[in-house]
Design a protein around this motif. Structure first.
Motif: not given
Length: 152
Positions: A6-10
């Motif tokens: 899952d990508p980091n949403h920042g």
């Protein structure tokens, strides 16, 4: 390919996200006001499928057909439709492979950059601001799109 991570949403806060969405909305309004529908896909009118389950084409958006014999070129045939964005010449239309000096430079440029095979078959839908520009694109000569079209 599927990514299992899952990508980091920042670190975008809700406030910043809201500001960015507002910016996008303003950009859509400004570009639409200037006549550029870059954020909207070209809409094709609804057609009836062979199983008779979809809606038919509305009266105000009808498919149009253009057929013309051109000296030293042969026959050109094109299908298109008037939409809320402008006039669309549909993919697989046969356009003239040559043009003359009676068409505007902007149409010559569109013809030069269009995806067309060796036989003059259009490989993508093309959107124009008017039926006349669409007719000139197809024919390669000056034309009035309101009188050149034949309803099909």
């Amino acid at each position: 390919m599927k990514n299992g991570n899952d990508p980091n949403h920042g670190n975008t806060t809700e406030e910043k996200e809201s500001e960015m969405e507002e910016f996008i909305d303003y950009a859509k309004v400004i570009m639409g006001t200037l006549g550029h529908k870059v954020f909207e896909p070209v809409k094709k009118p609804a057609t009836q499928k062979s199983d008779n389950t979809t809606t038919t084409v509305s009266d105000e958006i009808a498919n149009l057909y253009l057929e013309r014999r051109i000296k030293n070129v042969g026959k050109v045939e094109a299908n298109g439709s008037q939409t809320s964005e402008g006039f669309v010449v549909f993919k697989n239309s046969h356009i003239a492979t040559v043009d003359d000096d009676t068409i505007p430079d902007v149409i010559k440029e569109r013809r030069k950059n269009a995806s067309v095979d060796e036989q003059g078959i259009l490989q993508e839908d093309m959107l124009f601001t008017s039926p006349s520009y669409a007719a000139m694109f197809v024919i390669g000569k000056s034309a009035n799109g309101l009188t050149s079209k034949l309803e099909g």
